[in-house]
Design an enzyme around this catalytic site. Sequence first.
Site, PDB file in Angstrom:
ATOM      1  N   GLU A   1       0.812  -1.218   0.000  1.00  0.00           N
ATOM      2  CA  GLU A   1       0.000   0.000   0.000  1.00  0.00           C
ATOM      3  C   GLU A   1       0.846   1.269   0.000  1.00  0.00           C
ATOM      4  OE1 GLU A   1      -0.871  -2.726   1.619  1.00  0.00           O
ATOM      5  OE2 GLU A   1      -2.915  -3.116   0.965  1.00  0.00           O
TER       6      GLU A   1
ATOM      7  N   HIS B   1     -12.046  -5.197   8.068  1.00  0.00           N
ATOM      8  CA  HIS B   1     -12.520  -4.946   6.702  1.00  0.00           C
ATOM      9  C   HIS B   1     -13.789  -4.106   6.657  1.00  0.00           C
ATOM     10  CE1 HIS B   1      -9.863  -8.345   5.831  1.00  0.00           C
ATOM     11  NE2 HIS B   1      -9.972  -8.076   4.543  1.00  0.00           N
TER      12      HIS B   1
END
Lengths: 339, 337
Positions: free
Chosen positions: A73, A142
């Site tokens: 990321e 999530h």
Amino acid sequence: MTATDATTRPTPETVRMTLREAHKQSLRAALDHDERVFLMGEDIGAYGGCFAVTMGLLDEYGPERIRDTPLSEIAIVGTAIGAAMNGMRPIAEIMTCNFSLLAMDQIINNAATLLHMSGGQFNVPVVIRTTAGAGRQLAAQHSHSFEPYFAHVPGIRVVSLATHADARGVLAPALEDPDPVILFEYPRLMTMEAEVPVDPDIVDLSSAAIRRPGSDVTVVTYGATQHTVLDAAEALAADGIDAEVIDLRSLRPLDDATVFASVARTHRAVVVEEAWRTVGLGAEVAARIAEEAFYDLDAPVARIGCAEVPLPYAKHLEDAAIPQVESIVAEVRRVMHRG
Amino acid sequence: MSRPSPGRFRLQAPPNLDAEHGLDLLRTMVRIRRFEERCVELYSAAKIRGFLHLYIGEEAIATGVMAAIDLDDAAVSTYREHGHAIAKGIGTDVIMAEMLGKVDGVSRGRGGSMHLFDAATRFYGGNAIVAGGIPLAVGLALADKLQGHDRVTVCFFGEGAVDEGAFHESINLASLWNLPVLFACENNHYSMGMALTRAEAQTDLALKAASYAVPAWRVDGMDVLAVEEATRKAVTAIRGGEGPVFIEYETYRFRAHSMYDPDLYRDPDEVAAWKQRDPIPALASLLTELGHLDEDGLATIEAEADAEIDVAVTFAESSPLEPLDDLERFVVSEVTP
């Protein structure tokens, strides 16, 4: 998801599509319109995107423009920033905003900061797409809603996309913006269908949208939660309470003028969000109403947010943690002294 | 625990060293040194504030690397970047104005010592998050490749950046995508007070880089000629489309980490030994041996540098402050490019 998109009305030249397809059409239009645009992110190519938004784009545009990346990321966002500073218009995808925390340094210390820190020399025209929101039993790593983290920071524009019109109309102005834009999408809405015009409208990135006009109470919200709020508004209407529903849409900058104008008409405000209440966007909106529209109020501003827990897996716990039609109805009735 | 050793003490002259080029390298190193020595004075006089990270002792790297790249190549740097900025071609006057927080500074007084930026020379900062500039360099290189530009991006970082995930993610991606990046690792052996040998289980930095399928080698960073030669070789390969290269430039900072640092963690004998390898007298001696420099020539170079810094300080001190009304400028762009 039973909610429908309140901003669109079927007309003869319309087509029915899912929100997923709306997002994809927007990406396709951006790739067609500007050869500097490319996509990069995890599993956006061969896999088709973790929410299938980019399904098929690799075949259409090839690996130079649909760039699968490693699970990195920092490198995804940092590389997109560098490419944006050197003539390209990258669209970086971070699967969920929980993962975006890994890239937070690049987003805040570089994307949001470089223009100012360089005395105006280096703007960063990067677009970052990510997702937020619960409702699919994916538990605490999530499911969170981290829009407020980004809306806190000067130098980035933050937009939440929970309608077909916004999904289809947002990318052109986002890519024309010379500065960083973070777009929030909502996985639990991806299969939501709506009848939409064949040619999408351009969306004003900086404005809020009144999703349902009403005269008795202003309900301010954003993201996927607005569809829950709209369902609650219909339930309230059956009870004789006419709620105005405002989708902030632009989370930074905040279009507080639209909120103040509404509160001036309704004299009551409830803020509903899926993020934690503490130090959130609801807190910011409530504070601004208190600062600027205090004498319009007939009741204190009320806030509904996520319970102050990491989102749990079990469905009944997850449902209880985030705003639901019943909890919104109850809070609005309380503010209306109808509880 | 082994101490970093300063290695050999004499520079080797390449067979074809051009006298004027050798003198140019010396001039650049002296300009950087004198600039920073003046910064120390201005810091003591409270005209420069914040952090001040000095490059003194490491000048051979910026000087040799910049001599080996083209004007149009990009550089990404760290918070210890005065030397990189000067060697890249940014004027000492506008850098000094930035040190003083003035409107004529390269970053209009918004960056200070750690955040020098200059679009004209493609100098992309001044990044004070360790390893934070590395993915940026990968992106600059990706854009060059996608647009067909025959340009290289040099990314400077210290050995401490190798501790960070950003380094590993970035060098992997650059290798995977065959991007024109020179990973220029300035190993001065200490990340603030943390010795490399205490921070990394594997202290062979080139070995780490090589594990990403990137050509990697170690160079004597106190030898400006060796730095230039190695960098030129790397840049030629990179420009030829062979993908990124990693070079570890072994060096040492003669001063503390910053003006706040009491330097309690280094053995004075170790510091003294490395000062014997000062890259400036080393090059001056070599050029003297070769007959390209004498005492007067060296004095002239030093006097010219001092005069330049005098002008820079005068410029910086006479530069106005940014008006307070402009505090919130440059948070968003003022014109659409």
